[in-house]
Design a protein around this motif. Sequence first.
Motif, PDB file in Angstrom:
ATOM      1  N   LEU A 107      -9.206 -28.135  13.157  1.00  0.00           N
ATOM      2  CA  LEU A 107      -8.292 -27.315  12.361  1.00  0.00           C
ATOM      3  C   LEU A 107      -7.767 -26.131  13.162  1.00  0.00           C
ATOM      4  O   LEU A 107      -6.562 -25.853  13.169  1.00  0.00           O
ATOM      5  N   GLU A 108      -8.677 -25.440  13.832  1.00  0.00           N
ATOM      6  CA  GLU A 108      -8.274 -24.260  14.601  1.00  0.00           C
ATOM      7  C   GLU A 108      -7.263 -24.618  15.681  1.00  0.00           C
ATOM      8  O   GLU A 108      -6.254 -23.929  15.870  1.00  0.00           O
ATOM      9  N   LYS A 109      -7.495 -25.735  16.370  1.00  0.00           N
ATOM     10  CA  LYS A 109      -6.591 -26.157  17.444  1.00  0.00           C
ATOM     11  C   LYS A 109      -5.220 -26.545  16.893  1.00  0.00           C
ATOM     12  O   LYS A 109      -4.180 -26.192  17.466  1.00  0.00           O
ATOM     13  N   ASP A 110      -5.205 -27.261  15.770  1.00  0.00           N
ATOM     14  CA  ASP A 110      -3.922 -27.718  15.242  1.00  0.00           C
ATOM     15  C   ASP A 110      -3.146 -26.596  14.570  1.00  0.00           C
ATOM     16  O   ASP A 110      -1.913 -26.616  14.558  1.00  0.00           O
ATOM     17  N   ILE A 111      -3.843 -25.617  14.006  1.00  0.00           N
ATOM     18  CA  ILE A 111      -3.152 -24.441  13.470  1.00  0.00           C
ATOM     19  C   ILE A 111      -2.471 -23.691  14.611  1.00  0.00           C
ATOM     20  O   ILE A 111      -1.310 -23.267  14.500  1.00  0.00           O
ATOM     21  N   GLU A 112      -3.172 -23.568  15.722  1.00  0.00           N
ATOM     22  CA  GLU A 112      -2.584 -22.899  16.888  1.00  0.00           C
ATOM     23  C   GLU A 112      -1.399 -23.685  17.426  1.00  0.00           C
ATOM     24  O   GLU A 112      -0.378 -23.108  17.821  1.00  0.00           O
ATOM     25  N   LEU A 113      -1.498 -25.005  17.407  1.00  0.00           N
ATOM     26  CA  LEU A 113      -0.426 -25.843  17.943  1.00  0.00           C
ATOM     27  C   LEU A 113       0.846 -25.743  17.109  1.00  0.00           C
ATOM     28  O   LEU A 113       1.940 -25.582  17.660  1.00  0.00           O
ATOM     29  N   VAL A 114       0.716 -25.805  15.774  1.00  0.00           N
ATOM     30  CA  VAL A 114       1.902 -25.772  14.918  1.00  0.00           C
ATOM     31  C   VAL A 114       2.343 -24.337  14.635  1.00  0.00           C
ATOM     32  O   VAL A 114       3.491 -24.092  14.248  1.00  0.00           O
ATOM     33  N   GLY A 115       1.413 -23.384  14.802  1.00  0.00           N
ATOM     34  CA  GLY A 115       1.776 -21.977  14.703  1.00  0.00           C
ATOM     35  C   GLY A 115       1.687 -21.358  13.330  1.00  0.00           C
ATOM     36  O   GLY A 115       1.999 -20.181  13.153  1.00  0.00           O
ATOM     37  N   ASP A 116       1.245 -22.131  12.312  1.00  0.00           N
ATOM     38  CA  ASP A 116       1.193 -21.605  10.952  1.00  0.00           C
ATOM     39  C   ASP A 116       0.175 -22.416  10.159  1.00  0.00           C
ATOM     40  O   ASP A 116       0.358 -23.621   9.965  1.00  0.00           O
ATOM     41  N   ALA A 117      -0.887 -21.767   9.690  1.00  0.00           N
ATOM     42  CA  ALA A 117      -1.913 -22.477   8.917  1.00  0.00           C
ATOM     43  C   ALA A 117      -1.333 -23.133   7.683  1.00  0.00           C
ATOM     44  O   ALA A 117      -1.802 -24.187   7.238  1.00  0.00           O
TER      45      ALA A 117
END
Length: 272
Positions: A107-117
């Motif tokens: 989750l943390e990695k993909d939130i960082e990748l897309v830029g918005d939780a």
Amino acid sequence: MSFPEPYVHPPITTHTHTIILLHGRGSFGRELAEELFFSNTTNNQNLPTTLPTVRWVFPTSRNYWDTKFEEEIPEWFDAYSLTNIEERQELQVEGLKESIKYILEILEKDIELVGDAGNVFLGGMSMGMAVVMWVVVHYLASATGNNKALGGVLVFSGWFPFARQTEEFITTAGADAAGFQRLISSVLGGTVPGIEDQESITPTSLPVCLLHGTDDAFISVELGRQSSRILQKMGMPVEWHEYTGAENEGHWIKEPEGFDKIVRFLRSHGMK
């Protein structure tokens, strides 16, 4: 032993959202993706075509020793019985904790990748849903009042491990960050890493879409209803959908109606 690499289905167009989905017992990430994408909505389109800006992430569990079957199988934790989820439930704790930690890292990695939780959705099927239930508890326990919430939760045909203890705890302790932290300590042991105890902070609620077949031959619909009730007590707005006649003896999403509901839920929470 480390977890296998997740199977990733890239977006067809510009990446704006990510959906992370966990498979059930005895399966793996790519298999869930193939089964999910084989089904269509009423427009005769599959999910990637209907939602072209989504990056789909399908984590795969480790192989765990299954006490009931007396062999190693791909599963997120050791669940002794699916008809009586409280039977030998102490066997679930170790695998649950490891799987929760792993999914929180994804989750943390993909939130960082897309830029918005708010552009990330988390979900799961069967045992995958069971893990997601406790990932949600951990997520709520880490609320500070300022963190942006996930876009939502999408789960089906599963259950809430330690449901009775969770419901009793929330009823007495309340649904705030500190209460969720105490719940984790009470049921799974330990604390939420890097989180200091908060006083009376109400976490931002996560919208939930929960689908379950009334004729599910593997996971009783009553366990789905119980999960819906607990999530609502935790402050989650839940869309609950029952149906009959799905494939795999009811242990799947009804096609095409269920997939229409999934798309409507996702679009109602910001996905194009």
